[in-house]
Design a protein around this motif. Structure first.
Motif, PDB file in Angstrom:
ATOM      1  N   ASP A 366       0.831  -1.210   0.000  1.00  0.00           N
ATOM      2  CA  ASP A 366       0.000   0.000   0.000  1.00  0.00           C
ATOM      3  C   ASP A 366       0.864   1.258   0.000  1.00  0.00           C
ATOM      4  OD1 ASP A 366      -2.399  -1.308   0.000  1.00  0.00           O
ATOM      5  OD2 ASP A 366      -2.756  -1.150   2.159  1.00  0.00           O
ATOM      6  N   ALA A 367       0.442   2.280  -0.764  1.00  0.00           N
ATOM      7  CA  ALA A 367       1.096   3.591  -0.720  1.00  0.00           C
ATOM      8  C   ALA A 367       0.466   4.357   0.431  1.00  0.00           C
ATOM      9  CB  ALA A 367       0.880   4.339  -2.030  1.00  0.00           C
ATOM     10  N   VAL A 368       1.305   4.932   1.317  1.00  0.00           N
ATOM     11  CA  VAL A 368       0.791   5.598   2.526  1.00  0.00           C
ATOM     12  C   VAL A 368       1.444   6.954   2.734  1.00  0.00           C
ATOM     13  CG1 VAL A 368       0.140   3.489   3.772  1.00  0.00           C
ATOM     14  CG2 VAL A 368       2.484   4.340   3.935  1.00  0.00           C
ATOM     15  N   VAL A 369       0.763   7.768   3.553  1.00  0.00           N
ATOM     16  CA  VAL A 369       1.307   9.074   3.942  1.00  0.00           C
ATOM     17  C   VAL A 369       0.997   9.285   5.419  1.00  0.00           C
ATOM     18  CG1 VAL A 369      -0.767  10.328   3.205  1.00  0.00           C
ATOM     19  CG2 VAL A 369       1.381  11.549   3.364  1.00  0.00           C
ATOM     20  N   ALA A 370       1.993   9.811   6.166  1.00  0.00           N
ATOM     21  CA  ALA A 370       1.826  10.108   7.591  1.00  0.00           C
ATOM     22  C   ALA A 370       2.570  11.395   7.899  1.00  0.00           C
ATOM     23  CB  ALA A 370       2.372   8.970   8.450  1.00  0.00           C
ATOM     24  N   GLY A 371       1.823  12.469   8.138  1.00  0.00           N
ATOM     25  CA  GLY A 371       2.475  13.757   8.385  1.00  0.00           C
ATOM     26  C   GLY A 371       3.300  14.177   7.188  1.00  0.00           C
ATOM     27  N   LEU A 372       4.603  14.368   7.383  1.00  0.00           N
ATOM     28  CA  LEU A 372       5.503  14.768   6.296  1.00  0.00           C
ATOM     29  C   LEU A 372       6.195  13.557   5.668  1.00  0.00           C
ATOM     30  CD1 LEU A 372       7.209  17.871   7.964  1.00  0.00           C
ATOM     31  CD2 LEU A 372       5.139  17.807   6.588  1.00  0.00           C
ATOM     32  N   SER A 373       5.854  12.365   6.162  1.00  0.00           N
ATOM     33  CA  SER A 373       6.487  11.145   5.671  1.00  0.00           C
ATOM     34  C   SER A 373       5.563  10.420   4.683  1.00  0.00           C
ATOM     35  CB  SER A 373       6.794  10.234   6.862  1.00  0.00           C
ATOM     36  OG  SER A 373       7.418   9.059   6.443  1.00  0.00           O
ATOM     37  N   HIS A 374       6.165   9.748   3.693  1.00  0.00           N
ATOM     38  CA  HIS A 374       5.369   8.995   2.718  1.00  0.00           C
ATOM     39  C   HIS A 374       6.136   7.730   2.344  1.00  0.00           C
ATOM     40  CE1 HIS A 374       7.991   9.900  -0.745  1.00  0.00           C
ATOM     41  NE2 HIS A 374       8.227  11.036  -0.108  1.00  0.00           N
ATOM     42  N   GLY A 375       5.509   6.854   1.588  1.00  0.00           N
ATOM     43  CA  GLY A 375       6.208   5.655   1.137  1.00  0.00           C
ATOM     44  C   GLY A 375       5.262   4.538   0.752  1.00  0.00           C
ATOM     45  N   LYS A 376       5.844   3.373   0.546  1.00  0.00           N
ATOM     46  CA  LYS A 376       5.098   2.175   0.184  1.00  0.00           C
ATOM     47  C   LYS A 376       5.407   1.127   1.248  1.00  0.00           C
ATOM     48  CE  LYS A 376       4.352  -0.824  -3.844  1.00  0.00           C
ATOM     49  NZ  LYS A 376       4.818  -1.137  -5.193  1.00  0.00           N
ATOM     50  N   ILE A 377       4.367   0.509   1.810  1.00  0.00           N
ATOM     51  CA  ILE A 377       4.588  -0.448   2.900  1.00  0.00           C
ATOM     52  C   ILE A 377       5.410  -1.630   2.390  1.00  0.00           C
ATOM     53  CG2 ILE A 377       3.502  -2.011   4.557  1.00  0.00           C
ATOM     54  CD1 ILE A 377       1.141  -0.107   4.711  1.00  0.00           C
ATOM     55  N   ARG A 378       6.621  -1.760   2.956  1.00  0.00           N
ATOM     56  CA  ARG A 378       7.532  -2.832   2.563  1.00  0.00           C
ATOM     57  C   ARG A 378       7.287  -4.087   3.403  1.00  0.00           C
ATOM     58  NH1 ARG A 378      12.087  -0.296   3.584  1.00  0.00           N
ATOM     59  NH2 ARG A 378      12.873  -1.626   5.216  1.00  0.00           N
ATOM     60  N   THR A 395      -5.619  -3.422  15.434  1.00  0.00           N
ATOM     61  CA  THR A 395      -4.368  -4.194  15.448  1.00  0.00           C
ATOM     62  C   THR A 395      -3.152  -3.273  15.499  1.00  0.00           C
ATOM     63  OG1 THR A 395      -5.454  -5.840  14.049  1.00  0.00           O
ATOM     64  CG2 THR A 395      -3.074  -6.011  14.250  1.00  0.00           C
ATOM     65  N   PRO A 396      -2.198  -3.529  16.428  1.00  0.00           N
ATOM     66  CA  PRO A 396      -0.953  -2.757  16.423  1.00  0.00           C
ATOM     67  C   PRO A 396       0.092  -3.447  15.541  1.00  0.00           C
ATOM     68  CG  PRO A 396      -1.111  -4.027  18.445  1.00  0.00           C
ATOM     69  CD  PRO A 396      -2.281  -4.428  17.586  1.00  0.00           C
ATOM     70  N   VAL A 397       0.735  -2.697  14.665  1.00  0.00           N
ATOM     71  CA  VAL A 397       1.788  -3.261  13.801  1.00  0.00           C
ATOM     72  C   VAL A 397       2.906  -2.255  13.587  1.00  0.00           C
ATOM     73  CG1 VAL A 397       0.508  -4.985  12.453  1.00  0.00           C
ATOM     74  CG2 VAL A 397       0.446  -2.593  11.756  1.00  0.00           C
ATOM     75  N   GLU A 398       4.090  -2.781  13.285  1.00  0.00           N
ATOM     76  CA  GLU A 398       5.210  -1.937  12.863  1.00  0.00           C
ATOM     77  C   GLU A 398       5.157  -1.830  11.345  1.00  0.00           C
ATOM     78  OE1 GLU A 398       8.861  -2.126  16.040  1.00  0.00           O
ATOM     79  OE2 GLU A 398       8.906  -3.527  14.383  1.00  0.00           O
ATOM     80  N   VAL A 399       5.317  -0.602  10.829  1.00  0.00           N
ATOM     81  CA  VAL A 399       5.274  -0.366   9.377  1.00  0.00           C
ATOM     82  C   VAL A 399       6.674   0.004   8.899  1.00  0.00           C
ATOM     83  CG1 VAL A 399       4.321   1.097   7.555  1.00  0.00           C
ATOM     84  CG2 VAL A 399       2.857   0.361   9.435  1.00  0.00           C
ATOM     85  N   LEU A 400       7.167  -0.707   7.896  1.00  0.00           N
ATOM     86  CA  LEU A 400       8.468  -0.429   7.290  1.00  0.00           C
ATOM     87  C   LEU A 400       8.251   0.066   5.864  1.00  0.00           C
ATOM     88  CD1 LEU A 400       9.280  -2.329   9.677  1.00  0.00           C
ATOM     89  CD2 LEU A 400      11.038  -3.256   8.205  1.00  0.00           C
ATOM     90  N   GLY A 401       9.073   1.014   5.431  1.00  0.00           N
ATOM     91  CA  GLY A 401       8.979   1.491   4.052  1.00  0.00           C
ATOM     92  C   GLY A 401       8.718   2.978   3.933  1.00  0.00           C
ATOM     93  N   LEU A 402       8.689   3.709   5.059  1.00  0.00           N
ATOM     94  CA  LEU A 402       8.436   5.154   5.021  1.00  0.00           C
ATOM     95  C   LEU A 402       9.711   5.909   4.652  1.00  0.00           C
ATOM     96  CD1 LEU A 402       6.188   5.483   8.194  1.00  0.00           C
ATOM     97  CD2 LEU A 402       5.436   5.637   5.832  1.00  0.00           C
ATOM     98  N   SER A 403       9.543   7.104   4.104  1.00  0.00           N
ATOM     99  CA  SER A 403      10.692   7.904   3.646  1.00  0.00           C
ATOM    100  C   SER A 403      11.440   8.555   4.797  1.00  0.00           C
ATOM    101  CB  SER A 403      10.208   8.991   2.680  1.00  0.00           C
ATOM    102  OG  SER A 403       9.263   9.832   3.334  1.00  0.00           O
ATOM    103  N   SER A 404      10.740   8.817   5.925  1.00  0.00           N
ATOM    104  CA  SER A 404      11.358   9.451   7.085  1.00  0.00           C
ATOM    105  C   SER A 404      10.588   9.040   8.334  1.00  0.00           C
ATOM    106  CB  SER A 404      11.341  10.981   6.924  1.00  0.00           C
ATOM    107  OG  SER A 404      10.001  11.436   6.784  1.00  0.00           O
ATOM    108  N   VAL A 405      11.104   9.438   9.504  1.00  0.00           N
ATOM    109  CA  VAL A 405      10.455   9.075  10.772  1.00  0.00           C
ATOM    110  C   VAL A 405       9.278  10.024  11.023  1.00  0.00           C
ATOM    111  CG1 VAL A 405      10.776   8.791  13.261  1.00  0.00           C
ATOM    112  CG2 VAL A 405      12.649   8.252  11.701  1.00  0.00           C
ATOM    113  N   PRO A 406       8.033   9.506  11.058  1.00  0.00           N
ATOM    114  CA  PRO A 406       6.890  10.394  11.313  1.00  0.00           C
ATOM    115  C   PRO A 406       6.817  10.790  12.788  1.00  0.00           C
ATOM    116  CG  PRO A 406       6.137   8.137  11.117  1.00  0.00           C
ATOM    117  CD  PRO A 406       7.623   8.114  10.868  1.00  0.00           C
ATOM    118  N   GLU A 407       6.006  11.789  13.086  1.00  0.00           N
ATOM    119  CA  GLU A 407       5.806  12.219  14.467  1.00  0.00           C
ATOM    120  C   GLU A 407       4.767  11.320  15.127  1.00  0.00           C
ATOM    121  OE1 GLU A 407       6.978  14.908  16.333  1.00  0.00           O
ATOM    122  OE2 GLU A 407       8.462  15.352  14.792  1.00  0.00           O
TER     123      GLU A 407
END
Length: 659
Positions: A366-378, A395-407
């Protein structure tokens, strides 16, 4: 309608259990407790509400609509949401007047702006008021631009979701121990200083039903993290120690839960202690509006012993009961949305965000956006460290694949594709830069005026580096609360990760002090700091950091001891020897290592171990020291988790002579 518990019926009728029991008693219907199951139709008739829930809900909806209409008519003003940093042109389009008219009004207020410049919040408020608008200034970027309007048909697609439970309370009252008992793990033993320093989210199953738990730290410096926990939760479990009673953070936790509008279940912990007094805890909590059921209130109290596992099943049953009353539902097929509850920069995996899924289902790719961070879930990793392909509501999960660390607190959304995600993130970043530029310009002028009035003010510049975003936020918040007359604290950089050469260069250029929380400087950064005379202070527990910084600002800091670096050793091989344990095959990169030295094991800029050398060998011989350029075998005292590439820093603590 069928049978229902009185507790559930009270919630449906929007009244407390006590009120419902009193009303029924007046009508000749007496019940011993609100857990009693009754015929809903029969009770509704005795209350004169026959005709059902639907009728009542319709009436309430109509009243609410009329009330809102009346309020708008009374105020005579239309509501307007304006993002911070809006330009004159954008604002003019929003209020439906010409840009020339807005510029004219700004000139009357003494602000000379062009149509492409940002307006100050004060000017927005004054002009909006004069144009008949009640304005609300929002953050520079809003999640609304990504969210589609939820249709009424979505109601049919709603399914039951696991309740999200936040464990709150004062430090050392047993929150993490309670979760350990529930999860049968040992998180508490791994925390520095015995306090939880990050938010964690975990899932457990009880009676075939899933419950999601969020553990929030209890120290007062983590107020912001705890507030975030209350906002994303469905139920708050307030842990209060029976031998300690209500404390400052207990009251703070109650306020957060009430502000979030979530039901509170009180877990009175440590009832196994000889000086435990649960009745005193109940009396103290009544003063804060939490009245036990047996005293006629509607707050569930469960006496427990997290250490012995006593009444834990009863607590889980109460959580599921309250969740059942709330009828928690979410649409697993809608646009996926979640909240970032923790974020960090991992050297091997890149930016990692721990999220709690609120609605929809996140999938790998999935393509995602969070604050100033974006990316594709790896990759998606669940709370047990397993890779999963999908994650649904609750569900709590860790998401990998973002361009930067979101707030932490950012909302994570699924968008059409990576191109759209990048576009949204870049637009947000631009808006944020514009807003910050506007804010900086205004603040600097005010500060200049204040300094001119008050005389010379000393400024202490600080760079903060921390292991995760939550800790960074807590340290920044704690330092901003330290107030010392004629001393200003200026945080010039706050970021996640180890202390690097770039941080030291910035500190040297701005005459700043570097503070590291659970991180260490890299070798290049350390050498540059020594050469440039930049002071680096590292901490593992937040209490020590706050106390030392406050003392330093007040000019009272007089350290009696200081650390002196002796050497630096690199782990090149790891050997497992029976009856001995793990021995590290090392190379002394600089200085020396001695047999009785104190050492610190550093991995990816983070401190993994701090202790002593158990044995030091050259080939088969025990030696007292090994100098730079030689190989040696090192065994650490009571520690086995050594990996190739780890750095062992050798140091000694010496008494510093007072100047």
């Amino acid at each position: 309608m069928g049978k229902v518990r009185l507790y559930e019926l009270a919630k449906k009728l929007n009244m407390s259990s006590k009120e419902l029991l009193e009303k029924l008693a007046l009508n000749g219907k007496k019940y011993p407790s609100h857990f009693v199951q009754v015929e809903e139709e029969e009770v509704m008739k005795s209350l004169g509400l026959s005709g059902g829930k639907e009728k009542k809900e319709k009436k309430e909806k109509k009243e609410k609509k009329e009330k809102g209409k009346k309020e708008e008519e009374t105020s005579g003003k239309k509501k307007l949401r304006v993002p911070e940093g809006v330009t004159v042109r954008e604002y003019a389009e929003m209020v439906g007047v010409s840009a020339t008219e807005v510029i004219k009004r700004l000139m009357e207020l003494g602000e000379m702006l062009t149509i492409t410049q940002s307006m100050s919040p004060e000017a927005i408020e004054v002009i909006s008021d004069s144009l008949g608008y009640e304005v609300e200034i929002t953050s520079p970027y809003s999640e609304e631009e990504v969210v589609e309007e939820e249709s009424e048909e979505e109601e049919a697609e709603l399914t039951e979701k696991p309740p999200v439970v936040t464990v709150m309370g004062h430090v050392d009252h047993g929150k993490t121990t309670l979760l350990d008992t529930i999860r049968k793990t040992d998180v508490a033993m791994r925390e520095h200083g015995g306090i939880t320093q990050h938010i964690g989210a975990y899932q457990v199953t009880h009676d075939g039903k899933v419950i999601t738990f969020i553990d929030t730290p209890g120290h007062e410096a983590f107020t912001a993290m705890r507030a975030r926990g209350a906002k994303i939760t469905d139920i708050a479990v307030l842990v209060v120690a029976a031998d300690d009673g209500v404390m400052p953070q207990t009251i703070e936790a109650i306020d957060h839960a009430k502000a979030a509008g979530v039901p509170i279940i009180v877990a009175i912990n440590k009832i196994d202690k000889p000086n435990a007094n649960p009745e005193r805890v109940k009396q103290q909590l009544v003063e804060h509006g939490l009245v036990p059921e047996e005293w006629g209130g509607d707050t569930i109290f469960v006496p427990i012993s997290a250490k012995l596992g006593e009444n834990i099943d009863e607590l889980l049953e109460m959580i599921l009961l309250v969740a059942e009353v709330q009828e928690l539902k979410a649409n697993p097929r809608g646009r996926a949305r979640g909240v970032v509850i923790e974020a960090k920069l991992d050297r091997g995996r890149g930016p990692v965000a721990t999220i709690l899924v609120e609605k929809g289902t996140f999938s790998v790719g999935d393509a995602v956006v969070a604050g100033l961070s974006h990316g594709k879930i790896r990759a998606l990793i669940n709370d047990r460290g397993e890779k999963v392909e999908r994650a649904g509501p609750g569900t709590p999960v860790e998401v990998l694949g973002l361009s930067s660390v979101p707030e932490p607190g950012n909302e994570l959304f699924v968008v059409k594709d990576e191109k759209e995600a990048r576009k949204i993130a870049e637009e947000r970043a631009l808006k944020l830069r514009v807003a910050e530029a506007s804010r900086r310009r205004r603040i600097s002028l005010e500060e200049l005026f204040e300094k001119a009035k008050e005389g010379e003010v000393q400024t202490l510049n600080i760079i903060i580096k921390a292991d995760v975003q939550g800790s960074l936020e807590a340290v920044r918040d704690a330092l901003s609360k330290i107030k010392v007359e004629k001393v200003d604290l200026n945080i010039i950089r706050a970021a996640v990760g180890g202390i690097t050469e770039a941080d030291v260069m910035l500190a040297a250029a701005s005459n700043a002090l570097i503070i590291g929380f659970n991180v260490r400087p890299d070798p290049q950064g350390k050498k540059l700091a020594a050469r440039e005379g930049v002071e680096i202070r590292t901490y593992k527990v937040i209490y020590q950091l706050i106390e030392e910084m406050e003392a330093a600002l007040k000019g009272m800091l007089a350290p009696e001891f200081e650390e002196v670096d002796i050497g630096r050793v690199e782990v090149r091989k790891v050997f497992k020897i029976s009856r001995v344990g793990v021995v590290a095959g090392c190379f002394v990169v600089e200085g020396k290592i001695t047999r009785n030295a104190q050492v610190r094991l550093v991995r990816d800029g983070k401190i993994i171990y701090d202790g002593n050398v158990a044995s030091l060998r050259r080939f088969k011989d025990d030696v007292s020291e090994v100098k730079e350029g030689y190989e040696c075998g090192v065994r650490l005292e009571n520690f086995q988790d050594i990996k190739v590439g780890d750095i062992i820093e050798v140091y000694e603590v010496v008494e510093k002579k007072p100047s």
